[in-house]
Design a protein around this motif. Structure first.
Motif, PDB file in Angstrom:
ATOM      1  N   ASP A  95      10.648   4.310  -1.293  1.00  0.00           N
ATOM      2  CA  ASP A  95       9.503   3.678  -0.637  1.00  0.00           C
ATOM      3  C   ASP A  95       8.252   4.541  -0.763  1.00  0.00           C
ATOM      4  O   ASP A  95       7.156   4.033  -1.002  1.00  0.00           O
ATOM      5  CB  ASP A  95       9.808   3.394   0.827  1.00  0.00           C
ATOM      6  N   VAL A  98       7.020   4.324  -4.449  1.00  0.00           N
ATOM      7  CA  VAL A  98       6.386   3.027  -4.694  1.00  0.00           C
ATOM      8  C   VAL A  98       4.995   2.999  -4.065  1.00  0.00           C
ATOM      9  O   VAL A  98       4.042   2.512  -4.682  1.00  0.00           O
ATOM     10  CB  VAL A  98       7.280   1.871  -4.184  1.00  0.00           C
ATOM     11  N   GLU A  99       4.859   3.543  -2.871  1.00  0.00           N
ATOM     12  CA  GLU A  99       3.538   3.562  -2.219  1.00  0.00           C
ATOM     13  C   GLU A  99       2.560   4.451  -2.976  1.00  0.00           C
ATOM     14  O   GLU A  99       1.396   4.087  -3.158  1.00  0.00           O
ATOM     15  CB  GLU A  99       3.662   4.008  -0.760  1.00  0.00           C
ATOM     16  N   ARG A 102       1.613   2.485  -6.035  1.00  0.00           N
ATOM     17  CA  ARG A 102       0.752   1.354  -5.660  1.00  0.00           C
ATOM     18  C   ARG A 102      -0.686   1.842  -5.454  1.00  0.00           C
ATOM     19  O   ARG A 102      -1.631   1.256  -5.967  1.00  0.00           O
ATOM     20  CB  ARG A 102       1.270   0.677  -4.395  1.00  0.00           C
ATOM     21  N   GLN A 103      -0.827   2.937  -4.730  1.00  0.00           N
ATOM     22  CA  GLN A 103      -2.159   3.487  -4.476  1.00  0.00           C
ATOM     23  C   GLN A 103      -2.789   3.978  -5.781  1.00  0.00           C
ATOM     24  O   GLN A 103      -3.974   3.774  -6.025  1.00  0.00           O
ATOM     25  CB  GLN A 103      -2.095   4.619  -3.461  1.00  0.00           C
ATOM     26  N   VAL A 105      -2.377   2.874  -8.795  1.00  0.00           N
ATOM     27  CA  VAL A 105      -2.838   1.727  -9.584  1.00  0.00           C
ATOM     28  C   VAL A 105      -4.127   1.152  -9.008  1.00  0.00           C
ATOM     29  O   VAL A 105      -5.065   0.841  -9.738  1.00  0.00           O
ATOM     30  CB  VAL A 105      -1.746   0.628  -9.668  1.00  0.00           C
ATOM     31  N   THR A 106      -4.194   1.026  -7.689  1.00  0.00           N
ATOM     32  CA  THR A 106      -5.346   0.369  -7.072  1.00  0.00           C
ATOM     33  C   THR A 106      -6.582   1.275  -6.991  1.00  0.00           C
ATOM     34  O   THR A 106      -7.684   0.775  -6.824  1.00  0.00           O
ATOM     35  CB  THR A 106      -5.008  -0.158  -5.661  1.00  0.00           C
ATOM     36  N   THR A 120      11.871  -3.518  -5.205  1.00  0.00           N
ATOM     37  CA  THR A 120      10.745  -2.912  -4.498  1.00  0.00           C
ATOM     38  C   THR A 120       9.737  -2.354  -5.497  1.00  0.00           C
ATOM     39  O   THR A 120       8.535  -2.556  -5.359  1.00  0.00           O
ATOM     40  CB  THR A 120      11.226  -1.800  -3.546  1.00  0.00           C
ATOM     41  N   PHE A 121      10.210  -1.653  -6.513  1.00  0.00           N
ATOM     42  CA  PHE A 121       9.316  -1.123  -7.547  1.00  0.00           C
ATOM     43  C   PHE A 121       8.647  -2.261  -8.311  1.00  0.00           C
ATOM     44  O   PHE A 121       7.447  -2.220  -8.578  1.00  0.00           O
ATOM     45  CB  PHE A 121      10.077  -0.209  -8.514  1.00  0.00           C
ATOM     46  N   GLN A 123       7.674  -5.026  -7.386  1.00  0.00           N
ATOM     47  CA  GLN A 123       6.614  -5.693  -6.624  1.00  0.00           C
ATOM     48  C   GLN A 123       5.235  -5.136  -6.927  1.00  0.00           C
ATOM     49  O   GLN A 123       4.242  -5.837  -6.767  1.00  0.00           O
ATOM     50  CB  GLN A 123       6.890  -5.597  -5.122  1.00  0.00           C
ATOM     51  N   ILE A 124       5.145  -3.874  -7.347  1.00  0.00           N
ATOM     52  CA  ILE A 124       3.825  -3.316  -7.650  1.00  0.00           C
ATOM     53  C   ILE A 124       3.389  -3.606  -9.074  1.00  0.00           C
ATOM     54  O   ILE A 124       2.255  -3.338  -9.433  1.00  0.00           O
ATOM     55  CB  ILE A 124       3.746  -1.800  -7.369  1.00  0.00           C
TER      56      ILE A 124
END
Length: 132
Positions: A95, A98-99, A102-103, A105-106, A120-121, A123-124
């Motif tokens: 988790d 993945v966070e 995610r950050q 990428v954004t 879970t992975f 999803q990003i």
């Protein structure tokens, strides 16, 4: 572009030396290891504060995977090619990874091309998905 192997590659020496290894390459000679950013990423990936001094060859598979992820992110690639990046991680570590991704990428114009069985992975990953 940077490729993250499913089984992390660690070099002889400490974790700190491993993080700096990417900056010893000719293509990265103009960059240097940002230890503040490294410590932040290691912490966000649930790694202990003393990990920088540890021998890289005594890390667990999951610890090595997270250290390799930090090493990869520190060189600031535009694209990550990920082969099962969460396969060796427990749920809490997964988790966190993945966070962090995610950050990552954004924050910028960056992307991930990944292979994974982990929902879970996946999803990003935005865009096209190919299932085999």
């Amino acid at each position: 572009m940077l490729y993250l192997h499913q089984k992390a590659v660690m070099f002889p020496g400490t974790v700190r030396e491993n993080l700096g290894k990417a900056f010893s390459l000719r293509s990265r000679a103009s960059q240097s290891l940002n230890m503040e950013k490294a410590r932040d990423l290691l912490s966000r990936l649930k790694l202990p504060g003393d990990i920088l001094g540890r021998d890289s060859f005594v890390l667990s598979v999951g610890e090595a995977a997270r250290v390799a992820l930090v090493r990869g992110l520190l060189v600031e690639p535009q694209i990550l090619l990920c082969d099962e990046p969460t396969a060796a991680l427990d749920q809490e570590s997964r988790d966190a990874a993945v966070e962090v991704l995610r950050q990552w990428v954004t924050e910028g114009h960056r992307g991930i091309i990944g292979v994974s069985h982990d929902e879970t992975f996946k999803q990003i990953l935005v865009g096209r998905e190919v299932s085999l």
